[in-house]
Design a protein around this motif. Sequence first.
Motif, PDB file in Angstrom:
ATOM      1  N   PHE A 180      22.436  20.490  46.644  1.00 32.62           N
ATOM      2  CA  PHE A 180      24.332  21.193  46.368  1.00 32.62           C
ATOM      3  C   PHE A 180      24.569  20.119  47.960  1.00 32.62           C
ATOM      4  CE2 PHE A 180      21.248  24.382  44.950  1.00 32.62           C
ATOM      5  CZ  PHE A 180      22.203  24.860  43.523  1.00 32.62           C
ATOM      6  N   ARG A 181      25.646  19.062  47.553  1.00 30.29           N
ATOM      7  CA  ARG A 181      26.322  19.042  49.565  1.00 30.29           C
ATOM      8  C   ARG A 181      27.753  18.743  48.494  1.00 30.29           C
ATOM      9  NH1 ARG A 181      23.668  12.927  48.654  1.00 30.29           N
ATOM     10  NH2 ARG A 181      25.352  11.780  46.794  1.00 30.29           N
ATOM     11  N   GLY A 182      28.483  19.215  49.691  1.00 33.64           N
ATOM     12  CA  GLY A 182      29.488  18.166  49.442  1.00 33.64           C
ATOM     13  C   GLY A 182      30.418  19.276  48.237  1.00 33.64           C
ATOM     14  N   ASN A 183      30.316  20.226  48.616  1.00 32.20           N
ATOM     15  CA  ASN A 183      30.734  21.175  47.026  1.00 32.20           C
ATOM     16  C   ASN A 183      31.885  22.350  47.519  1.00 32.20           C
ATOM     17  OD1 ASN A 183      29.112  20.138  44.504  1.00 32.20           O
ATOM     18  ND2 ASN A 183      27.478  21.144  45.974  1.00 32.20           N
ATOM     19  N   ARG A 184      32.541  22.647  47.218  1.00 31.64           N
ATOM     20  CA  ARG A 184      33.959  23.249  47.465  1.00 31.64           C
ATOM     21  C   ARG A 184      34.559  24.542  46.583  1.00 31.64           C
ATOM     22  NH1 ARG A 184      37.862  20.459  51.583  1.00 31.64           N
ATOM     23  NH2 ARG A 184      36.449  18.908  52.822  1.00 31.64           N
ATOM     24  N   ALA A 185      34.538  25.991  47.241  1.00 30.51           N
ATOM     25  CA  ALA A 185      35.732  27.107  46.281  1.00 30.51           C
ATOM     26  C   ALA A 185      36.574  27.309  46.658  1.00 30.51           C
ATOM     27  CB  ALA A 185      34.590  28.274  47.086  1.00 30.51           C
ATOM     28  N   ILE A 186      38.143  27.149  45.996  1.00 30.13           N
ATOM     29  CA  ILE A 186      39.023  26.908  46.416  1.00 30.13           C
ATOM     30  C   ILE A 186      39.603  27.862  45.634  1.00 30.13           C
ATOM     31  CG2 ILE A 186      38.597  24.407  46.645  1.00 30.13           C
ATOM     32  CD1 ILE A 186      39.891  24.450  43.850  1.00 30.13           C
ATOM     33  N   GLY A 187      41.013  27.981  46.207  1.00 25.91           N
ATOM     34  CA  GLY A 187      41.958  29.243  46.327  1.00 25.91           C
ATOM     35  C   GLY A 187      42.047  30.432  47.235  1.00 25.91           C
ATOM     36  N   PRO A 188      42.602  31.338  46.641  1.00 27.69           N
ATOM     37  CA  PRO A 188      42.503  33.098  47.325  1.00 27.69           C
ATOM     38  C   PRO A 188      41.555  33.650  47.373  1.00 27.69           C
ATOM     39  CG  PRO A 188      44.719  32.039  45.372  1.00 27.69           C
ATOM     40  CD  PRO A 188      44.124  31.439  46.055  1.00 27.69           C
ATOM     41  N   GLY A 189      41.238  33.280  46.109  1.00 28.39           N
ATOM     42  CA  GLY A 189      39.563  34.523  45.929  1.00 28.39           C
ATOM     43  C   GLY A 189      38.895  33.454  45.566  1.00 28.39           C
ATOM     44  N   ALA A 190      38.300  32.230  46.682  1.00 28.61           N
ATOM     45  CA  ALA A 190      37.243  31.608  46.282  1.00 28.61           C
ATOM     46  C   ALA A 190      36.768  31.959  47.296  1.00 28.61           C
ATOM     47  CB  ALA A 190      37.419  30.381  47.320  1.00 28.61           C
ATOM     48  N   SER A 191      34.811  32.108  46.176  1.00 30.45           N
ATOM     49  CA  SER A 191      34.099  32.493  46.073  1.00 30.45           C
ATOM     50  C   SER A 191      32.243  31.569  45.866  1.00 30.45           C
ATOM     51  CB  SER A 191      33.110  34.143  45.681  1.00 30.45           C
ATOM     52  OG  SER A 191      34.218  34.577  45.344  1.00 30.45           O
ATOM     53  N   GLY A 192      31.447  31.501  47.456  1.00 28.99           N
ATOM     54  CA  GLY A 192      30.676  30.721  46.850  1.00 28.99           C
ATOM     55  C   GLY A 192      31.056  28.608  46.465  1.00 28.99           C
ATOM     56  N   GLY A 193      31.093  27.895  47.698  1.00 27.31           N
ATOM     57  CA  GLY A 193      30.969  26.490  47.964  1.00 27.31           C
ATOM     58  C   GLY A 193      29.747  25.507  46.977  1.00 27.31           C
ATOM     59  N   ALA A 194      28.956  26.062  47.119  1.00 28.12           N
ATOM     60  CA  ALA A 194      27.927  26.021  46.139  1.00 28.12           C
ATOM     61  C   ALA A 194      27.652  26.627  44.935  1.00 28.12           C
ATOM     62  CB  ALA A 194      26.481  25.440  47.180  1.00 28.12           C
ATOM     63  N   VAL A 195      27.512  28.166  45.439  1.00 30.51           N
ATOM     64  CA  VAL A 195      26.677  28.823  44.030  1.00 30.51           C
ATOM     65  C   VAL A 195      28.055  29.930  43.999  1.00 30.51           C
ATOM     66  CG1 VAL A 195      24.445  29.824  43.417  1.00 30.51           C
ATOM     67  CG2 VAL A 195      24.538  27.448  44.355  1.00 30.51           C
ATOM     68  N   ILE A 196      27.779  30.715  43.002  1.00 30.62           N
ATOM     69  CA  ILE A 196      28.228  31.885  42.555  1.00 30.62           C
ATOM     70  C   ILE A 196      26.843  32.430  42.557  1.00 30.62           C
ATOM     71  CG2 ILE A 196      30.104  31.662  40.656  1.00 30.62           C
ATOM     72  CD1 ILE A 196      31.258  34.084  42.337  1.00 30.62           C
ATOM     73  N   LEU A 197      26.234  33.719  42.268  1.00 29.91           N
ATOM     74  CA  LEU A 197      25.496  34.618  41.500  1.00 29.91           C
ATOM     75  C   LEU A 197      26.630  35.871  41.257  1.00 29.91           C
ATOM     76  CD1 LEU A 197      22.103  33.905  43.515  1.00 29.91           C
ATOM     77  CD2 LEU A 197      23.132  33.148  41.955  1.00 29.91           C
ATOM     78  N   ALA A 198      26.736  36.144  39.764  1.00 31.47           N
ATOM     79  CA  ALA A 198      27.826  37.222  40.040  1.00 31.47           C
ATOM     80  C   ALA A 198      27.115  38.798  38.512  1.00 31.47           C
ATOM     81  CB  ALA A 198      29.315  36.720  39.401  1.00 31.47           C
ATOM     82  N   ALA A 199      27.001  39.178  39.089  1.00 27.31           N
ATOM     83  CA  ALA A 199      26.512  40.334  37.703  1.00 27.31           C
ATOM     84  C   ALA A 199      27.919  41.911  37.950  1.00 27.31           C
ATOM     85  CB  ALA A 199      25.731  41.064  37.657  1.00 27.31           C
ATOM     86  N   THR A 200      28.750  41.853  37.252  1.00 28.38           N
ATOM     87  CA  THR A 200      29.726  42.806  36.813  1.00 28.38           C
ATOM     88  C   THR A 200      29.478  44.194  36.761  1.00 28.38           C
ATOM     89  OG1 THR A 200      31.222  41.098  37.039  1.00 28.38           O
ATOM     90  CG2 THR A 200      32.603  42.979  36.587  1.00 28.38           C
ATOM     91  N   PRO A 201      29.164  43.850  34.816  1.00 26.62           N
ATOM     92  CA  PRO A 201      28.621  45.293  34.586  1.00 26.62           C
ATOM     93  C   PRO A 201      26.876  46.110  34.586  1.00 26.62           C
ATOM     94  CG  PRO A 201      29.843  43.841  32.877  1.00 26.62           C
ATOM     95  CD  PRO A 201      29.704  43.206  34.139  1.00 26.62           C
ATOM     96  N   ALA A 202      27.222  47.184  34.822  1.00 24.94           N
ATOM     97  CA  ALA A 202      25.891  48.014  35.551  1.00 24.94           C
ATOM     98  C   ALA A 202      24.842  46.816  34.108  1.00 24.94           C
ATOM     99  CB  ALA A 202      25.713  48.957  34.585  1.00 24.94           C
ATOM    100  N   ALA A 203      24.895  46.426  33.092  1.00 31.05           N
ATOM    101  CA  ALA A 203      24.083  45.814  32.429  1.00 31.05           C
ATOM    102  C   ALA A 203      23.513  44.083  33.207  1.00 31.05           C
ATOM    103  CB  ALA A 203      24.116  45.752  30.786  1.00 31.05           C
ATOM    104  N   GLY A 204      24.160  43.683  33.942  1.00 32.64           N
ATOM    105  CA  GLY A 204      24.098  42.453  34.358  1.00 32.64           C
ATOM    106  C   GLY A 204      23.196  42.258  34.900  1.00 32.64           C
ATOM    107  N   GLN A 205      22.325  41.748  34.762  1.00 32.04           N
ATOM    108  CA  GLN A 205      20.774  41.071  35.645  1.00 32.04           C
ATOM    109  C   GLN A 205      21.131  39.665  36.512  1.00 32.04           C
ATOM    110  OE1 GLN A 205      17.765  43.519  36.448  1.00 32.04           O
ATOM    111  NE2 GLN A 205      18.782  44.944  35.909  1.00 32.04           N
TER     112      GLN A 205
END
Length: 277
Positions: A180-205
Motif C-alpha cells: 500500500f503506497r501513496g494512498n490518502r484519506a481526505i476530508g474532515p472525517g478522513a479515516s485510514g489513509g490506506a485501509v479502513i476496517l469498520a463495524a458499526t452495528p453489533a452484528a458487524g464482524q
Amino acid sequence: DLQSAVRSTGCVEAWVAKGVYKPGVVTSDSFQPRAGVKLYGGFAGTETSVAQRTASVIAANPTVLSGDIDGNDNTDANSVVLDAAQIAGSNSTNVVLMNNGGSAGYGTDTVIDGFIITAGDGGSGGMGGGLRCDASLAQPHCDITLSNLVFSGNRAGGGGALSLSSSSGTANAVVSKVLFRGNRAIGPGASGGAVILAATPAAGQVKPAFINVIFSGNSSQNWGGAVDLNVNLGTVMPTFDNATFTGNFSSVQRGGAIASQAYGTGGVARATFYNSI
C-alpha cells in the motif's frame, strides 16, 4: 473485455496479461467481480499455468486496474499514480467494487491476485477508492483473498486504498503480499489513509489477516495515516503478521501508522501484531 468477464456467470477464472484496464467511462463504473471468481494478473501471455506466474513474472508484466477514466492523472510509465495527490479530473469512485456477491456473499474462493490497483477517487464522502467490500444482510460475507497486489495512489474519505466493513456478517479477508503506497484519506472525517476496517452495528464482524504487507507513504487528514479501526457496537480485530509501516502520517497526529476508534457500548477494536515494525 475484462469488465464483461468478471461479471459473466460463465467466468470462473480469468488470466489477465500485462496492460492497463479501466472499468468504464463514468465515475460510477467499477470492476464488479462475482462471488467465487478468481482473477489473476501479471501474465506475459505465454504461460500455460498459473504456477508459471512467479513474483518476478508478475513484476515484469504490470497489470494495472486504473480508475483514471479520462486519462489525465499524473502517472508513471506504466500508467500508475504513485501518490493520490497526482489524481486529476474524473476518476472511478471505486476501481473494484465487491457488491456482486449475492445472498451467499464472498468467500475466500474469490481471489484477486497479481494486479496494481490505482487512481480510485472516492472523494471525501466515499470509502475504498481502490477496493470496497461491505458485508450486509444482502451480502453477508466479504471474506475475499487479496494477494500479490499493489494499491497505489488511491483516495477516499475512508480507506483510500481499501475499505472492509460489516453492518451484518463478516469481512474477514486474507490480504497477503500487498504493498500500500501513496494512498490518502481526505476530508474532515478522513479515516485510514490506506485501509479502513469498520463495524458499526453489533452484528458487524471485521477480522481480516494482513500477511507480508507493506504500508509506505500513506496519509490521512484525520485518523490513521495507514490504517483506521472504526467501531460502534461491532467487532474489528485484524491481525498483522510481518507487516512494515514506514513513512505514513496523520495530519493531526491521530495515529501516523494506525488509529483505533471505538464508540458506543460493547464494541471491540483490537489489532494484533506479529513480527511487525
